[in-house]
Design an enzyme around this catalytic site. Structure first.
Site, PDB file in Angstrom:
ATOM      1  N   ARG A  45     -57.582  -5.621 -34.892  1.00 48.25           N
ATOM      2  CA  ARG A  45     -58.829  -5.826 -35.560  1.00 48.25           C
ATOM      3  C   ARG A  45     -59.579  -4.692 -35.636  1.00 48.25           C
ATOM      4  NH1 ARG A  45     -61.612 -11.487 -33.562  1.00 48.25           N
ATOM      5  NH2 ARG A  45     -60.904 -10.352 -31.516  1.00 48.25           N
ATOM      6  N   HIS A 174     -39.273 -10.387 -20.066  1.00 50.28           N
ATOM      7  CA  HIS A 174     -38.950  -9.181 -19.834  1.00 50.28           C
ATOM      8  C   HIS A 174     -38.186  -9.221 -18.660  1.00 50.28           C
ATOM      9  CE1 HIS A 174     -42.530  -8.615 -17.320  1.00 50.28           C
ATOM     10  NE2 HIS A 174     -42.050  -7.698 -16.809  1.00 50.28           N
ATOM     11  N   HIS A 236     -40.867 -16.331 -15.902  1.00 51.98           N
ATOM     12  CA  HIS A 236     -40.037 -15.459 -15.085  1.00 51.98           C
ATOM     13  C   HIS A 236     -39.096 -15.993 -13.860  1.00 51.98           C
ATOM     14  CE1 HIS A 236     -41.907 -12.745 -17.441  1.00 51.98           C
ATOM     15  NE2 HIS A 236     -42.988 -12.175 -16.766  1.00 51.98           N
TER      16      HIS A 236
HETATM   17  C1  BG6 Z   1     -46.086 -10.279 -16.673  1.00 46.11           C
HETATM   18  C2  BG6 Z   1     -47.151 -11.078 -16.331  1.00 46.11           C
HETATM   19  O1  BG6 Z   1     -45.267 -11.231 -17.422  1.00 46.11           O
HETATM   20  O2  BG6 Z   1     -45.481  -9.996 -15.788  1.00 46.11           O
HETATM   21  C3  BG6 Z   1     -48.037 -10.290 -15.350  1.00 46.11           C
HETATM   22  O3  BG6 Z   1     -48.032 -11.461 -17.104  1.00 46.11           O
HETATM   23  C4  BG6 Z   1     -47.115  -9.596 -14.289  1.00 46.11           C
HETATM   24  O4  BG6 Z   1     -49.079 -11.045 -14.821  1.00 46.11           O
HETATM   25  C5  BG6 Z   1     -45.961  -9.224 -14.901  1.00 46.11           C
HETATM   26  O5  BG6 Z   1     -48.159  -8.837 -13.521  1.00 46.11           O
HETATM   27  C6  BG6 Z   1     -44.766  -8.586 -13.530  1.00 46.11           C
HETATM   28  O6  BG6 Z   1     -43.916  -7.756 -14.367  1.00 46.11           O
HETATM   29  P1  BG6 Z   1     -43.383  -6.620 -13.333  1.00 46.11           P
HETATM   30  O7  BG6 Z   1     -42.127  -6.353 -14.480  1.00 46.11           O
HETATM   31  O8  BG6 Z   1     -44.094  -5.675 -12.998  1.00 46.11           O
HETATM   32  O9  BG6 Z   1     -42.565  -7.264 -12.187  1.00 46.11           O
END
Ligand code: BG6
Length: 480
Positions: A45, A174, A236
């Site tokens: 935005r 991820h 996750h």
């Molecule tokens: C994200 C969460 O998906 O994953 C975050 O929203 C978290 O809160 C993060 O800190 C952790 O990812 P990684 O790869 O650093 O373990």
């Protein structure tokens, strides 16, 4: 090299775009993985000139990309592929402007990356359709969490499904792009050795922990509505659980892998009634110290309610009700502001059936994701000298050392490349997301019904004491 395409990043000025997506795209560009005709368009935005956006991007990318990997000349060429388009994703008219800006596709595929809050997913998809931007070649990437409950996730999936075919939708988690997580599949399905012991007769229990030292950073507004359960457990941790527990798929391809994962999610025993009290622990950090630094209580964080009862820690004892895993507890925990950053999966095997030597005799397989990526197997050996004194030693597989890689691929690089190649094996299918919410919902509802407030734990500790009791009352303890 991948397809020629326009990559449009909604939420282009947000942390995810600046800290993860742009650095990942830069690395792919540097390694010549992106087609020469690729254009990356950040959308947000804020009214910004392209030059100002490039400065903003550079400032963040210089922090995120290791100094040795930041090549000035490559960065300059990368910037030539990068543009900024100011628009309000909630305004239909802005999508007409966007369509005019993009022009005719002329053989370019379009990839829409929604690095925004989930409440914008549906409006964005609908506006793309109305503006004629949702053609069958397009792909849409959705960041987790998809919704905040089964109902909202189903509504999002349905609305997205009305615009895009499931094969065009990439729901990203991820964690599935992390090297060690993929190694877990290699470990299980490329080695005959483990399969016979990967089951209830031999495994005592499984632990999956993702502990962070970070707090909520600049994301207090989002986090306070989500909490650890929606932010981490629903996606996750459950994905990691699936990879540990799933049956071997017939092929390593998207549908076969996801079919097996969804079976596990559906086999999770619902946690309801008294089990919500007995098998879950929610916590919230109070003030404390991490690495010698004083940190404030959660409710004093920026954009967090002063009387917030959002959990920043959650631990759960889960059970996979199927033939392979009957009776094997899966302990899951995740928390912010904990004593140290460490994420791992521990497979704890049962003791030998008949004890010949005194001293606990247990094998343990450790799959460490963070801070280092390694896999190790704890074996019992005799310590040198007279007498049968037993000591555990570790057979250690330090992946960075073995492969001597100079640079580790970040999860987002791998996953973005998969999107560009149209491979959805490591992305969550609609039914997976919904099955995960179906298991999470009763826990969230149970907490609400019983006014189960989060237990306080000091920042810099290992979480609330009750999370330890979850294991100690069964004669077990968290791996540390
Ligand atoms: C994200 C969460 O998906 O994953 C975050 O929203 C978290 O809160 C993060 O800190 C952790 O990812 P990684 O790869 O650093 O373990």
């Amino acid at each position: 090299m991948t397809i020629p395409c326009d990559i449009l990043v909604f939420g282009g000025t947000g942390d995810l775009a600046l800290h993860k997506l742009l650095p990942a795209l830069y690395h792919l560009y540097r390694e010549a993985r992106l087609h020469n005709a690729v254009r990356i368009i950040a959308l947000a935005r804020r009214t910004l000139h392209r030059d100002d956006y490039l400065k903003l991007a550079e400032r963040h990318c210089r922090v995120q990309i290791a100094r040795d990997d930041f090549d000035e000349e490559v960065w300059r060429r990368f910037c030539a592929r990068l543009d900024y388009f100011a628009m309000d994703a909630a305004q239909s008219a802005d999508f007409g402007r966007l369509a005019r800006y993009l022009g005719e596709p002329g053989g370019l595929s379009r990839i829409y990356y929604l690095a925004t809050a989930p409440n914008l997913f549906v409006p964005i998809a609908n506006h793309l359709r109305i503006a004629g931007l949702a053609d069958p070649e397009a792909r849409i990437v959705l960041e987790k969490p998809i919704g905040h409950s089964l109902e909202s996730a189903t509504a999002i999936n349905q609305a997205i499904g009305a615009v895009f075919d499931e094969s065009q939708v990439f729901r990203i988690d991820h964690y599935l792009g992390k090297e060690t997580v993929q190694n877990l599949m290699a470990l299980r399905f490329a080695n005959a050795l483990l399969e016979p012991v990967w089951r209830n007769g031999q495994v005592d229990h499984v632990q999956i922990s993702v502990c962070e030292t970070l707090g909520v950073e600049n994301r207090g507004g989002y986090y306070d509505r989500a909490g650890a359960t929606r932010d981490m457990l629903q996606n996750h941790l459950l994905q990691l659980l699936c990879l540990v527990a799933m049956e071997p798929p017939a092929q390593f391809e998207a549908e076969a892998v996801r079919d097996e994962k969804v079976k596990i999610l559906r086999a999770l025993k619902p946690i309801t009634g008294q089990d919500v009290q007995d098998k879950t622990v929610r916590g919230q950090y109070s003030a404390g110290h991490i690495g010698g630094q004083e940190v404030p209580a959660y409710y004093f964080e920026k954009d967090v309610d002063n009387d917030s009862d959002t959990e920043t820690f959650v631990a759960v004892q889960a059970q996979v009700d199927n033939w392979r895993w009957a009776g094997v507890p899966f302990y899951l925990r995740t928390g912010k502001r904990m004593a140290r950053r460490s994420s791992q999966i521990v497979i704890q095997f049962k003791p030998v059936p008949h004890e010949l030597f005194s001293g606990g005799q247990v094998n343990q397989l450790l799959i460490q994701l963070q801070p280092d990526e390694r896999i190790s197997l704890r074996m019992m050996t005799k310590s040198p000298g007279k007498g049968m004194r037993l000591e555990p030693v570790e057979l250690n597989l330090n992946l960075a050392q073995v492969f001597g890689q100079t640079r580790r691929w970040e999860a987002y690089e791998r996953l973005l490349l998969d999107v560009l190649e149209g491979d959805s094996t490591l992305f969550m299918r609609r039914d997976e997301v919904e099955a995960a919410w179906a298991w999470i919902d009763p826990i969230l509802n149970g907490w609400e019904e019983h006014f189960q407030a989060p237990r306080p734990y000091h920042a810099g500790s290992n979480g609330p004491e009750q999370a330890n009791s979850l294991l100690t009352r069964q004669g077990r303890h968290w791996y540390s």
